[in-house]
Design an enzyme around this catalytic site. Sequence first.
Site, short mmCIF file in Angstrom:
data_model
loop_
_atom_site.label_atom_id
_atom_site.label_comp_id
_atom_site.label_asym_id
_atom_site.label_seq_id
_atom_site.Cartn_x
_atom_site.Cartn_y
_atom_site.Cartn_z
N GLU A 128 0.82 -1.22 0.00
CA GLU A 128 0.00 0.00 0.00
C GLU A 128 0.85 1.27 0.00
OE1 GLU A 128 -2.70 -0.82 -1.11
OE2 GLU A 128 -4.23 -0.35 0.36
N THR A 182 -4.81 7.09 -6.23
CA THR A 182 -4.90 7.19 -4.77
C THR A 182 -3.93 8.23 -4.21
OG1 THR A 182 -5.57 4.90 -4.58
CG2 THR A 182 -4.67 5.89 -2.60
N1 HSE Z 1 -8.00 5.04 3.16
C1 HSE Z 1 -7.43 5.15 1.86
C2 HSE Z 1 -7.75 6.52 1.29
C3 HSE Z 1 -8.00 4.08 0.98
O1 HSE Z 1 -8.91 6.92 1.42
O2 HSE Z 1 -6.88 7.15 0.73
C4 HSE Z 1 -7.42 4.06 -0.42
O3 HSE Z 1 -6.22 3.38 -0.44
#
Ligand code: HSE
Length: 307
Positions: A128, A182
């Site tokens: 991640e 993201t």
């Molecule tokens: N919690 C993360 C965000 C999820 O909202 O950026 C996406 O990877």
Amino acid sequence: MKSIKVFAPASIANMGCGFDIMGMAMDAVGDVISMEIEDGIGLEIDNRSGVELPAELERNVMTPAVMALLAAYGKPMKVKIIVESKIRPGSGIGSSAASSVAAVFALNELLGRPFEPMRLVEFAMEGEKLTSGGVPHADNIAPALLGGVILVRGYDPLDIVNLPVPKKFFCSLVHPEIVVNTRMAREIMPKEIPLRDAVVQWGNVGGLVAGLTFGDVELVGRSMRDVVAEPFRKRFIPGFDILKEKVISAGALALNISGSGPALFALSSSEEVANRVAQIMKEHFAMMGKDSDTYVGSVSNFGARIM
Ligand code: HSE
């Protein structure tokens, strides 16, 4: 040589107010990988999914996840991964988490399960980091691995709580053909939030957890209000406010961005409403000139598994 084929489900992170700390598993879609290991050194990823993935090994989220696990295992292995089926990256339904989770879950099984699930979460979080600009978060990883609804109570040390899934808890999910990166969706958020917003947000997180625990879906719905990420991220989603009004009028409890988007999800207390809402979502994006995929389902209590 040993081999295995595994599935890791899609997941909906944040669940409205729980930025980086809440998530739930959805079984409608997911990743399927096959893995082979033998003595030796090296990693090979053969993408046969038809979905475009980074060609360079070091840009694939599975690489740091596998490397973290092998470093902790203390013995190198020759690992070959065949990606058979893949959630499209940039969809907002935990594509990178499904990859990282599938990889560490498969490897742990092939090695004879040397690691507990919490350690696997930590290894998968290394993946991640690649997609989020260096900030590891577990709100997609933990539900994709463990299933159900999860709360990340803390990151240091990692403290993950499995919450009960109420009956009559249906989810309509729409994935419009828009890509949201993201890293960018995180960068546009302010690094500090006003105290009055913090009060609203933690009130809602408490309400969400209480609603799930008591099986009170109305309370869950009231608590799905996000004043931290949604105001900044909804600009990526054409007609977000109008769609919210439409699905609430149709009986949904709430509409929120799934993870960093562009996928959206709406919760409903009946399957009939959830189906109607999915139709409204599809029509909305068609009107905006965007094709979309929709899914209706309940939360999956199962995470990554052997196929
Ligand atoms: N919690 C993360 C965000 C999820 O909202 O950026 C996406 O990877």
